[in-house]
Write an enzyme that holds these catalytic residues in place. Structure first.
Site, PDB file in Angstrom:
ATOM      1  N   ASP A  10      16.009 -48.774 -28.006  1.00  0.00           N
ATOM      2  CA  ASP A  10      16.633 -49.643 -28.884  1.00  0.00           C
ATOM      3  C   ASP A  10      18.199 -49.640 -28.327  1.00  0.00           C
ATOM      4  O   ASP A  10      18.427 -48.886 -27.476  1.00  0.00           O
ATOM      5  CB  ASP A  10      16.557 -49.009 -30.409  1.00  0.00           C
ATOM      6  CG  ASP A  10      17.598 -49.938 -31.286  1.00  0.00           C
ATOM      7  OD1 ASP A  10      17.465 -51.036 -31.214  1.00  0.00           O
ATOM      8  OD2 ASP A  10      18.527 -49.112 -31.731  1.00  0.00           O
ATOM      9  N   ILE A  11      18.921 -50.912 -28.507  1.00  0.00           N
ATOM     10  CA  ILE A  11      20.270 -50.955 -28.183  1.00  0.00           C
ATOM     11  C   ILE A  11      21.173 -50.338 -29.256  1.00  0.00           C
ATOM     12  O   ILE A  11      22.025 -49.571 -28.797  1.00  0.00           O
ATOM     13  CB  ILE A  11      20.415 -52.595 -27.998  1.00  0.00           C
ATOM     14  CG1 ILE A  11      19.444 -53.160 -26.945  1.00  0.00           C
ATOM     15  CG2 ILE A  11      21.902 -52.858 -27.599  1.00  0.00           C
ATOM     16  CD1 ILE A  11      19.689 -54.523 -26.439  1.00  0.00           C
ATOM     17  N   ASP A  12      21.437 -51.075 -30.578  1.00  0.00           N
ATOM     18  CA  ASP A  12      22.629 -50.807 -31.378  1.00  0.00           C
ATOM     19  C   ASP A  12      22.361 -49.479 -31.939  1.00  0.00           C
ATOM     20  O   ASP A  12      21.245 -49.245 -32.957  1.00  0.00           O
ATOM     21  CB  ASP A  12      22.685 -51.797 -32.174  1.00  0.00           C
ATOM     22  CG  ASP A  12      22.965 -53.193 -31.772  1.00  0.00           C
ATOM     23  OD1 ASP A  12      24.261 -53.430 -31.100  1.00  0.00           O
ATOM     24  OD2 ASP A  12      22.084 -54.026 -31.592  1.00  0.00           O
ATOM     25  N   GLY A  45      16.231 -55.899 -31.864  1.00  0.00           N
ATOM     26  CA  GLY A  45      16.133 -56.785 -32.675  1.00  0.00           C
ATOM     27  C   GLY A  45      16.751 -57.842 -32.233  1.00  0.00           C
ATOM     28  O   GLY A  45      16.654 -58.992 -32.575  1.00  0.00           O
ATOM     29  N   LYS A 186       8.332 -54.159 -33.245  1.00  0.00           N
ATOM     30  CA  LYS A 186       8.604 -53.749 -32.137  1.00  0.00           C
ATOM     31  C   LYS A 186       7.359 -53.068 -31.444  1.00  0.00           C
ATOM     32  O   LYS A 186       7.037 -53.348 -30.260  1.00  0.00           O
ATOM     33  CB  LYS A 186       9.761 -52.650 -31.943  1.00  0.00           C
ATOM     34  CG  LYS A 186      11.064 -53.170 -32.239  1.00  0.00           C
ATOM     35  CD  LYS A 186      12.205 -52.318 -32.031  1.00  0.00           C
ATOM     36  CE  LYS A 186      13.617 -52.821 -32.348  1.00  0.00           C
ATOM     37  NZ  LYS A 186      14.815 -51.937 -32.014  1.00  0.00           N
ATOM     38  N   ASP A 209      17.091 -45.774 -33.853  1.00  0.00           N
ATOM     39  CA  ASP A 209      17.631 -45.223 -34.928  1.00  0.00           C
ATOM     40  C   ASP A 209      17.689 -45.883 -36.454  1.00  0.00           C
ATOM     41  O   ASP A 209      18.120 -45.424 -37.266  1.00  0.00           O
ATOM     42  CB  ASP A 209      19.127 -45.097 -34.611  1.00  0.00           C
ATOM     43  CG  ASP A 209      19.874 -46.638 -34.620  1.00  0.00           C
ATOM     44  OD1 ASP A 209      20.848 -46.905 -35.341  1.00  0.00           O
ATOM     45  OD2 ASP A 209      19.464 -47.420 -33.909  1.00  0.00           O
ATOM     46  N   ASN A 212      14.248 -50.840 -38.459  1.00  0.00           N
ATOM     47  CA  ASN A 212      13.452 -51.820 -37.614  1.00  0.00           C
ATOM     48  C   ASN A 212      12.735 -50.951 -36.446  1.00  0.00           C
ATOM     49  O   ASN A 212      11.683 -51.508 -35.764  1.00  0.00           O
ATOM     50  CB  ASN A 212      13.976 -52.929 -37.183  1.00  0.00           C
ATOM     51  CG  ASN A 212      15.148 -52.648 -36.172  1.00  0.00           C
ATOM     52  OD1 ASN A 212      15.757 -51.586 -36.042  1.00  0.00           O
ATOM     53  ND2 ASN A 212      15.596 -53.824 -35.332  1.00  0.00           N
TER      54      ASN A 212
END
Length: 259
Positions: A10-12, A45, A186, A209, A212
């Site tokens: 994931d990114i954020d 997302g 995802k 984290d 989603n």
């Protein structure tokens, strides 16, 4: 290829910290994974145009974006799952009636149905991206959309959940909700990639984290929640690493034996 793995990040709040910065330890860890022959992918997302710089910085060409609705493998589109436009039109009408703005999103751009709104600015600003949605209330016409943002205070999305059964609603900000095709996630996007690449479950990993990420972490066998993850996410993950602010990616990869 038996010892090679695929790892989805994931990114954020996972790759990027609160200030939307990539910790040096995470960057080094990603390149070490690639050096060791593993496949590194992103599962986010965000829209593809929202993390182009990060993909270039990490030299990543495989990703699951829009929470699984737009999937790219080695730079080529592998899978798409667009929103149902007739239902989206009805949702937009209801949102207008409730003074809740929306932002339509495809793989190239995002357009708001109102010229400006404090909710849009407040939430989009937290992403710290260079692009901001411009005004085009009819952007949904004649194109495939993979996600729409609905802007409303917490709890007010319930009325839409009850009425619009073609969509899932996932909150990512106190005043913003992702609107996704029903059942899209995802996990579904990841499924397309691992099926194509042929990785067994034992060689699949995922780090996340947020809310989603729950289905992804439930589905991928070796799942890792960040130390800063919400409790619901930690509960479903196989492992919990340190916070993104505390070299969580590096420690998590050590924890699962990939570094």
């Amino acid at each position: 290829m038996t010892n090679k793995c695929v790892i989805f990040f994931d990114i954020d709040g996972t790759l990027l910290n609160h200030d939307k910065e990539l910790p040096l330890s995470a960057k080094k860890a990603i390149f070490k994974l690639k050096e060791n022959g593993h496949v590194v992918a992103i599962a986010t997302g965000r829209a593809p145009f929202m993390f182009e710089d990060l993909r270039k910085e990490l030299d990543i060409n495989t990703f699951v974006s829009y929470n699984g609705q737009y999937v790219v493998l080695n730079g080529k589109v592998l899978y798409t799952n667009p929103l149902m436009i007739p239902s989206l039109e009805k949702l937009t009408e209801a949102a207008i009636h409730n003074n809740h703005p929306v932002v339509f999103m495809d793989h190239e751009d995002m357009k708001a149905n109102v010229p400006e709104h404090t909710y849009i600015k407040e939430s989009i600003d937290t992403l710290k991206i260079s692009r901001f949605p411009t005004h085009d209330p009819y952007y949904y016409k004649g194109r495939e959309l993979y996600q729409t943002l609905l802007f409303c205070p917490e709890g007010e999305e319930k009325q839409y959940e009850q009425e619009f059964h073609d969509f899932d609603f996932v909150r990512w900000h106190p005043v913003s909700v992702d609107v996704l095709p029903k059942g899209g996630s995802k996990a579904k996007g990841i499924e397309q990639i691992v099926k194509k690449l042929g990785f067994p479950q034992e060689h699949q990993y995922a780090f996340g984290d947020g809310l989603n990420d729950i289905e992804m972490l439930l589905t991928v066998k070796n799942s890792v929640a960040m130390g800063n993850a919400v409790e619901k996410v930690k509960e479903v993950a196989k492992y919990v690493t340190k916070s993104v602010e505390d070299d969580g990616i590096f420690h998590g990869l050590q924890l699962v034996g990939l570094l």
